[in-house]
Write a protein that holds these residues in place. Structure first.
Motif, mmCIF file in Angstrom:
data_model
loop_
_atom_site.group_PDB
_atom_site.id
_atom_site.type_symbol
_atom_site.label_atom_id
_atom_site.label_comp_id
_atom_site.label_asym_id
_atom_site.label_seq_id
_atom_site.Cartn_x
_atom_site.Cartn_y
_atom_site.Cartn_z
ATOM 1 N N GLY A 67 26.865 8.972 -10.597
ATOM 2 C CA GLY A 67 27.841 7.754 -10.345
ATOM 3 C C GLY A 67 29.063 7.756 -11.141
ATOM 4 N N ARG A 68 29.952 6.650 -10.518
ATOM 5 C CA ARG A 68 31.091 6.561 -11.640
ATOM 6 C C ARG A 68 30.956 5.927 -12.805
ATOM 7 N NH1 ARG A 68 36.510 7.285 -10.132
ATOM 8 N NH2 ARG A 68 37.671 6.995 -12.127
ATOM 9 N N HIS A 69 29.885 5.212 -12.862
ATOM 10 C CA HIS A 69 29.493 4.561 -14.286
ATOM 11 C C HIS A 69 29.248 5.504 -15.169
ATOM 12 C CE1 HIS A 69 28.367 1.322 -16.972
ATOM 13 N NE2 HIS A 69 27.151 2.221 -17.321
ATOM 14 N N LEU A 70 28.485 6.619 -14.891
ATOM 15 C CA LEU A 70 28.108 7.683 -15.839
ATOM 16 C C LEU A 70 29.292 8.553 -15.858
ATOM 17 C CD1 LEU A 70 25.833 9.337 -17.608
ATOM 18 C CD2 LEU A 70 25.259 10.479 -15.344
ATOM 19 N N VAL A 90 29.903 9.972 -7.129
ATOM 20 C CA VAL A 90 29.792 9.142 -6.088
ATOM 21 C C VAL A 90 30.856 7.836 -6.522
ATOM 22 C CG1 VAL A 90 28.657 7.602 -4.545
ATOM 23 C CG2 VAL A 90 27.667 9.883 -5.422
ATOM 24 N N SER A 91 31.843 7.991 -6.074
ATOM 25 C CA SER A 91 32.994 6.667 -6.430
ATOM 26 C C SER A 91 33.920 6.140 -5.335
ATOM 27 C CB SER A 91 33.556 7.257 -7.372
ATOM 28 O OG SER A 91 34.911 6.396 -7.848
ATOM 29 N N HIS A 92 34.366 5.096 -5.257
ATOM 30 C CA HIS A 92 35.395 4.646 -4.372
ATOM 31 C C HIS A 92 36.736 4.901 -4.786
ATOM 32 C CE1 HIS A 92 32.564 3.312 -1.380
ATOM 33 N NE2 HIS A 92 31.792 2.693 -2.087
ATOM 34 N N PHE A 107 35.039 14.118 -5.920
ATOM 35 C CA PHE A 107 34.843 12.473 -6.095
ATOM 36 C C PHE A 107 34.898 12.013 -4.556
ATOM 37 C CE2 PHE A 107 36.548 13.163 -10.081
ATOM 38 C CZ PHE A 107 36.204 12.091 -10.523
ATOM 39 N N VAL A 108 33.532 11.852 -4.114
ATOM 40 C CA VAL A 108 33.047 11.243 -2.752
ATOM 41 C C VAL A 108 32.625 9.968 -2.716
ATOM 42 C CG1 VAL A 108 31.415 12.180 -1.138
ATOM 43 C CG2 VAL A 108 32.269 14.019 -2.716
ATOM 44 N N ASP A 109 33.071 9.145 -1.837
ATOM 45 C CA ASP A 109 32.564 7.795 -1.665
ATOM 46 C C ASP A 109 31.414 7.398 -0.811
ATOM 47 O OD1 ASP A 109 33.277 8.177 1.126
ATOM 48 O OD2 ASP A 109 34.997 6.735 1.166
ATOM 49 N N ASP A 110 30.426 8.506 -0.817
ATOM 50 C CA ASP A 110 29.160 8.086 -0.029
ATOM 51 C C ASP A 110 28.072 9.149 -0.337
ATOM 52 O OD1 ASP A 110 27.921 7.113 2.722
ATOM 53 O OD2 ASP A 110 27.528 9.330 2.596
ATOM 54 N N VAL A 111 26.974 8.356 -0.808
ATOM 55 C CA VAL A 111 25.806 9.184 -1.295
ATOM 56 C C VAL A 111 25.253 10.453 -0.361
ATOM 57 C CG1 VAL A 111 23.517 9.106 -2.095
ATOM 58 C CG2 VAL A 111 25.050 7.339 -2.725
ATOM 59 N N THR A 112 25.161 10.267 0.867
ATOM 60 C CA THR A 112 24.925 11.188 1.634
ATOM 61 C C THR A 112 25.977 12.383 1.649
ATOM 62 O OG1 THR A 112 23.684 9.908 3.044
ATOM 63 C CG2 THR A 112 24.121 11.795 4.141
ATOM 64 N N ARG A 125 21.099 27.464 -5.359
ATOM 65 C CA ARG A 125 20.703 26.998 -6.768
ATOM 66 C C ARG A 125 20.416 25.384 -6.454
ATOM 67 N NH1 ARG A 125 24.835 28.121 -11.012
ATOM 68 N NH2 ARG A 125 23.296 28.097 -12.703
ATOM 69 N N THR A 126 19.956 24.719 -7.728
ATOM 70 C CA THR A 126 19.402 23.411 -7.572
ATOM 71 C C THR A 126 20.564 22.361 -7.695
ATOM 72 O OG1 THR A 126 17.380 24.003 -8.632
ATOM 73 C CG2 THR A 126 17.974 21.800 -8.829
ATOM 74 N N VAL A 127 20.439 21.396 -6.818
ATOM 75 C CA VAL A 127 21.298 19.886 -6.955
ATOM 76 C C VAL A 127 20.477 19.283 -8.038
ATOM 77 C CG1 VAL A 127 22.251 18.169 -5.922
ATOM 78 C CG2 VAL A 127 22.348 20.405 -4.905
ATOM 79 N N ALA A 128 21.200 18.681 -9.186
ATOM 80 C CA ALA A 128 20.332 17.692 -9.936
ATOM 81 C C ALA A 128 21.172 16.386 -9.704
ATOM 82 C CB ALA A 128 20.842 18.120 -11.364
ATOM 83 N N VAL A 129 20.547 15.396 -9.345
ATOM 84 C CA VAL A 129 20.930 14.138 -9.342
ATOM 85 C C VAL A 129 20.483 13.126 -10.425
ATOM 86 C CG1 VAL A 129 21.073 12.171 -7.474
ATOM 87 C CG2 VAL A 129 20.701 14.328 -6.717
ATOM 88 N N ALA A 130 21.450 12.530 -11.013
ATOM 89 C CA ALA A 130 21.114 11.652 -12.130
ATOM 90 C C ALA A 130 20.527 10.400 -11.377
ATOM 91 C CB ALA A 130 22.569 11.099 -12.652
ATOM 92 N N ALA A 131 19.203 10.147 -12.299
ATOM 93 C CA ALA A 131 18.541 9.008 -11.956
ATOM 94 C C ALA A 131 19.373 7.765 -12.202
ATOM 95 C CB ALA A 131 17.214 8.900 -12.555
#
Length: 198
Positions: A67-70, A90-92, A107-112, A125-131
């Protein structure tokens, strides 16, 4: 197709940070062993048990979704992600002007769409998603294949939840990985997409 794994270090009561982003002892296990995390990063030394789990996991990551915060909190790791070659934020808001133009950060504005972009970049390869909030959204949308937790024996009581804000019950399969490190328990669960309950 790549596997999407939601991942973070987490307290026993399910928090990835305190309310003000304090991580307390959540990352202490990165310095309590004698095995360097990798050849370039000898600052972090972990136990042999953790190394046997973490090293191949990190080596398999092709792209990470955050996310943008991280991104803002870490300054995007100065354009050098801890694992993998690509990061999807993920950021607007767009990439900051002049920020590491050579870095493969998108930078993409939608999670999907962010997960789709990360899959494209990662290949097999693996996609890691930050919790946290973004990971929780991806999880709720059924876009996460596995949940990986580095559980640290501490109780936060409040803070930022591993799954963000969830509004449904989800059943996971039994853990297919259970490894006891030094002051950390590494767990991985496959997501059972057929057992989502409102």
């Amino acid at each position: 197709m790549s596997t999407v794994i939601m991942h973070a270090a987490v307290s026993v009561d399910g928090f990835i940070a305190g309310a003000e982003d304090q991580v307390g002892p959540l990352f202490d296990w990165y310095g309590n062993g004698d095995v360097p995390l990798d050849a370039e990063n000898t600052t972090f030394k972990i136990s042999q048990a953790s190394a046997a789990y973490v090293k191949p996991m990190w080596a398999g990551i092709g792209a990470t979704v955050i996310g943008r915060h991280l991104f803002d909190t870490t300054n995007g790791w100065d354009g050098r992600p801890p694992a993998g070659e690509h990061v999807v934020v993920v950021s607007h808001r767009p990439r900051p002007d002049g920020w590491h133009p050579e870095a493969s950060y998108h930078f993409v504005d939608d999670v999907t769409r962010a997960i789709a972009k990360a899959r494209e970049l990662a290949g097999d390869r693996t996609v890691a998603v930050a919790a946290g909030d973004v990971g929780g959204q991806a999880f709720a949308l059924g876009l996460v294949d596995e949940v990986a937790m580095d559980v640290v024996p501490v109780v936060f009581g409040s803070g930022k939840r591993y799954f963000g804000v969830t509004d449904a019950r989800h059943l996971l399969d039994d853990p297919h990985t259970v490894i006891q490190g030094d002051r950390v328990l590494h767990l991985r669960y496959r997501v059972n997409q057929g057992h989502r309950k409102p």
